[in-house]
Design a protein around this motif. Structure first.
Motif, short mmCIF file in Angstrom:
data_model
loop_
_atom_site.label_atom_id
_atom_site.label_comp_id
_atom_site.label_asym_id
_atom_site.label_seq_id
_atom_site.Cartn_x
_atom_site.Cartn_y
_atom_site.Cartn_z
N TYR A 35 70.22 44.53 56.48
CA TYR A 35 70.70 43.34 55.50
C TYR A 35 69.85 41.86 56.27
O TYR A 35 69.41 42.10 56.47
CB TYR A 35 72.37 42.69 55.83
N PHE A 45 73.11 42.97 51.33
CA PHE A 45 72.72 44.61 51.79
C PHE A 45 71.15 45.06 51.22
O PHE A 45 70.84 44.63 49.95
CB PHE A 45 73.69 45.70 50.75
N GLN A 48 70.60 51.74 53.14
CA GLN A 48 71.00 52.64 54.42
C GLN A 48 70.81 53.94 54.03
O GLN A 48 70.10 54.05 53.52
CB GLN A 48 72.54 52.51 53.34
N TYR A 50 70.53 57.64 56.59
CA TYR A 50 71.65 58.59 56.82
C TYR A 50 71.02 59.49 57.00
O TYR A 50 70.33 60.48 55.46
CB TYR A 50 72.85 58.91 56.18
N ARG A 55 69.79 56.02 51.41
CA ARG A 55 71.18 56.63 51.13
C ARG A 55 71.60 55.98 49.48
O ARG A 55 71.97 56.18 48.64
CB ARG A 55 72.09 57.52 51.89
N GLN A 56 71.46 55.06 49.82
CA GLN A 56 71.77 53.13 48.98
C GLN A 56 70.90 52.29 48.75
O GLN A 56 70.20 52.42 50.29
CB GLN A 56 72.96 53.29 48.99
N SER A 100 84.78 54.98 54.31
CA SER A 100 84.26 54.31 54.79
C SER A 100 84.42 54.17 56.12
O SER A 100 84.72 54.35 56.36
CB SER A 100 84.73 52.62 53.93
N GLU B 32 87.99 48.33 50.00
CA GLU B 32 88.23 48.13 51.82
C GLU B 32 88.17 47.12 51.82
O GLU B 32 86.52 46.18 51.59
CB GLU B 32 88.12 48.92 52.38
N GLY B 96 79.04 56.39 52.90
CA GLY B 96 80.25 55.17 53.65
C GLY B 96 79.29 53.82 53.05
O GLY B 96 78.15 53.91 53.21
N ASN B 97 80.53 53.10 52.37
CA ASN B 97 79.49 51.93 51.59
C ASN B 97 79.16 51.07 51.90
O ASN B 97 79.18 50.70 52.97
CB ASN B 97 80.50 52.41 50.39
#
Lengths: 114, 111
Positions: A35, A45, A48, A50, A55-56, A100, B32, B96-97
């Motif tokens: 971040y 953000f 990410q 993994y 991944r994102q 999440s 969430e 997981g976002n």
């Protein structure tokens, strides 16, 4: 367990240079997110990782890239630094279970671009 | 679009007074919601999450889907509650976002 660790603590770079920031996740965690927190704002953000793959990704240019190693640690690289890249860079780790998961944050790396 | 709004940059209350930190969100789906806290010279840490329905350090937060709000409340503020508070949301994702944060509210509890 020291939790999430980041290095270096502070960094000063010149416009146009490149920088690498490092993050070690909390023990047992396999996912790392990065971040950017500009002064007076909430964290934003960047991306990410993994299983050693991105991944994102958030709304950041390609100058921002990263890597995750087999031991789950991660690097954030920023090329062609701009003055606007000056910020606190936070690393967060977690272990996704379901949709999440709780993310644990590191202390951050303060980057100043002059 | 995913967005979190914290309308107050600074909230100043006296010790023993009730506290309410406001948070509104925009998200199409079932997010969430979280509250994170950052005490002076410490790292960002999770205070509570709506699915846990816990009370942490006397703080509670109820998700109001009709008003798209997740306000943080405490009946009696203590000086040690002084900190920066961030509201955040997370969507749904396989790994997981990402967390989307508000700009934060500084809570100052005066003696």
């Amino acid at each position: 367990d020291a939790g999430v660790t980041q290095s270096p603590t502070h960094l000063i770079k010149t416009r146009g240079q490149q920088v690498t920031l490092r993050c070690s996740p909390k023990s047992g965690h396999d996912t790392v997110s990065w971040y950017q927190q500009a002064l007076g704002q909430g964290p934003q953000f960047i991306f990410q990782y993994y299983e050693e793959e991105e991944r994102q990704r958030g709304n950041f240019p390609d100058r921002f890239s990263g890597h995750q190693f087999p031991n789950y640690s991660s690097e954030l690289n920023v090329n062609a630094l701009l003055l606007g890249d000056s910020a606190l860079y936070l690393c967060a780790s977690g272990r996704p279970r379901g949709s999440s998961y709780e993310q644990y944050f590191g202390p951050g790396t303060r980057l100043t671009v002059t | 679009a995913q967005r979190v709004t914290q309308p107050e940059k600074l909230l100043s209350v006296f010790k023993g007074a009730p506290v309410e930190l406001k948070c509104n969100y925009s998200y199409s789906g079932s997010p969430e919601l979280f509250w994170y806290v950052q005490y002076s010279r410490q790292r960002l840490q999770l205070l509570l999450r709506h699915i846990s329905r816990e009370s942490i350090k006397g703080f509670t937060a109820d998700l109001n889907k009709g008003e798209t709000s997740f306000h943080l409340k405490k009946p009696f503020a203590q000086e040690e509650d002084s900190a920066m508070y961030y509201c955040a949301l997370s969507g749904q994702g396989k790994y997981g976002n990402k967390l989307v944060f508000g700009a934060g509210t500084i809570l100052r509890v005066k003696s």
